[in-house]
Design a protein around this motif. Sequence first.
Motif, mmCIF file in Angstrom:
data_model
loop_
_atom_site.group_PDB
_atom_site.id
_atom_site.type_symbol
_atom_site.label_atom_id
_atom_site.label_comp_id
_atom_site.label_asym_id
_atom_site.label_seq_id
_atom_site.Cartn_x
_atom_site.Cartn_y
_atom_site.Cartn_z
ATOM 1 N N ILE A 97 1.326 4.839 1.206
ATOM 2 C CA ILE A 97 0.947 5.361 2.467
ATOM 3 C C ILE A 97 1.487 6.868 2.327
ATOM 4 O O ILE A 97 0.931 7.763 3.046
ATOM 5 C CB ILE A 97 1.324 4.739 3.815
ATOM 6 C CG1 ILE A 97 2.819 4.460 3.632
ATOM 7 C CG2 ILE A 97 0.530 3.364 3.670
ATOM 8 C CD1 ILE A 97 3.084 4.205 5.173
ATOM 9 N N ARG A 98 2.452 7.242 1.801
ATOM 10 C CA ARG A 98 3.049 8.862 1.846
ATOM 11 C C ARG A 98 3.827 8.779 0.395
ATOM 12 O O ARG A 98 4.465 7.835 -0.015
ATOM 13 C CB ARG A 98 4.027 8.645 2.934
ATOM 14 C CG ARG A 98 4.083 9.909 3.596
ATOM 15 C CD ARG A 98 4.607 9.918 4.956
ATOM 16 N NE ARG A 98 5.742 8.780 5.139
ATOM 17 C CZ ARG A 98 5.337 7.719 6.100
ATOM 18 N NH1 ARG A 98 3.948 7.607 6.627
ATOM 19 N NH2 ARG A 98 6.416 6.798 6.167
ATOM 20 N N PHE A 103 5.809 2.765 0.992
ATOM 21 C CA PHE A 103 4.831 1.845 0.771
ATOM 22 C C PHE A 103 4.761 0.853 2.279
ATOM 23 O O PHE A 103 5.915 0.892 2.927
ATOM 24 C CB PHE A 103 5.254 1.037 -0.164
ATOM 25 C CG PHE A 103 5.013 1.360 -1.572
ATOM 26 C CD1 PHE A 103 4.216 1.196 -2.246
ATOM 27 C CD2 PHE A 103 6.542 2.103 -2.132
ATOM 28 C CE1 PHE A 103 4.019 1.899 -3.444
ATOM 29 C CE2 PHE A 103 6.448 2.512 -3.139
ATOM 30 C CZ PHE A 103 5.197 2.430 -4.159
ATOM 31 N N THR A 104 3.764 0.079 2.486
ATOM 32 C CA THR A 104 3.543 -0.691 3.743
ATOM 33 C C THR A 104 3.104 -2.106 3.431
ATOM 34 O O THR A 104 2.403 -2.232 2.507
ATOM 35 C CB THR A 104 2.750 -0.066 4.792
ATOM 36 O OG1 THR A 104 2.927 -1.075 6.063
ATOM 37 C CG2 THR A 104 1.331 0.035 4.405
ATOM 38 N N THR A 146 0.964 -1.286 -0.137
ATOM 39 C CA THR A 146 0.056 0.118 -0.022
ATOM 40 C C THR A 146 0.971 1.319 -0.089
ATOM 41 O O THR A 146 1.778 1.263 0.886
ATOM 42 C CB THR A 146 -0.852 0.049 1.152
ATOM 43 O OG1 THR A 146 -1.684 -1.226 1.327
ATOM 44 C CG2 THR A 146 -1.956 1.178 1.188
ATOM 45 N N GLU A 201 7.516 -0.769 6.557
ATOM 46 C CA GLU A 201 7.433 0.227 5.636
ATOM 47 C C GLU A 201 8.678 0.027 4.772
ATOM 48 O O GLU A 201 9.774 -0.512 5.149
ATOM 49 C CB GLU A 201 7.363 1.653 6.297
ATOM 50 C CG GLU A 201 6.125 2.006 7.038
ATOM 51 C CD GLU A 201 6.163 3.343 7.556
ATOM 52 O OE1 GLU A 201 7.120 4.034 7.464
ATOM 53 O OE2 GLU A 201 5.057 3.558 8.184
ATOM 54 N N GLU A 254 -5.732 8.595 2.554
ATOM 55 C CA GLU A 254 -4.635 8.147 3.261
ATOM 56 C C GLU A 254 -3.746 7.072 2.339
ATOM 57 O O GLU A 254 -2.521 7.123 2.747
ATOM 58 C CB GLU A 254 -4.990 7.417 4.655
ATOM 59 C CG GLU A 254 -5.695 8.620 5.466
ATOM 60 C CD GLU A 254 -5.022 9.670 5.860
ATOM 61 O OE1 GLU A 254 -3.781 9.522 6.323
ATOM 62 O OE2 GLU A 254 -5.495 10.839 5.534
ATOM 63 N N SER A 255 -4.331 6.279 1.665
ATOM 64 C CA SER A 255 -3.540 5.248 0.708
ATOM 65 C C SER A 255 -4.040 4.932 -0.370
ATOM 66 O O SER A 255 -5.169 5.273 -0.730
ATOM 67 C CB SER A 255 -3.135 4.050 1.618
ATOM 68 O OG SER A 255 -4.657 3.745 2.066
#
Length: 159
Positions: A71-72, A138-139, A69, A145, A99-100
Amino acid sequence: MEDDAVRLLTRLILPAALILGACGAPATGTPARSDTVIAVRDAFIVQPPEGRDMTGGGLHVSVTGAPVTLIRASTGIAGAVELHTMSMEDDMMKMRKVESFPVAPDAPLVLERGGNHLMLFGVEPLQVGDLVDVTLTFTDESGREQDIVTQAEVVPPAG
């Protein structure tokens, strides 16, 4: 006597070794994190119009192995980068911060103009053709992460 001891050890040790070996068999199913490969391509940032300090950007992300995912995102040329969706509601385009974004082997992530995208705020002046480092975080399913740095090309605004 030695032959009896060898036979006894063989009868006891061999089955034990086989049982322990079976316990160490590799698992099947979801690949381990080390088997997951994230690929980023075609990253871009749109040159902001004169006097503006916000713009959009995009990229393509694919993954082999386990899903991840996004995420940032961040870059040194902007104060903030947000993940945004784009949708049409009552004949109006609506952008929303999210958020993602999920990325799976059968569902790559495409961020593009007029669709889901990156939104950059507090952007420094940029020239078409500049290359800008963008860090994507990514997570995985376990919450670990991973940062990937990619280069985004500055492209002209749509005209």
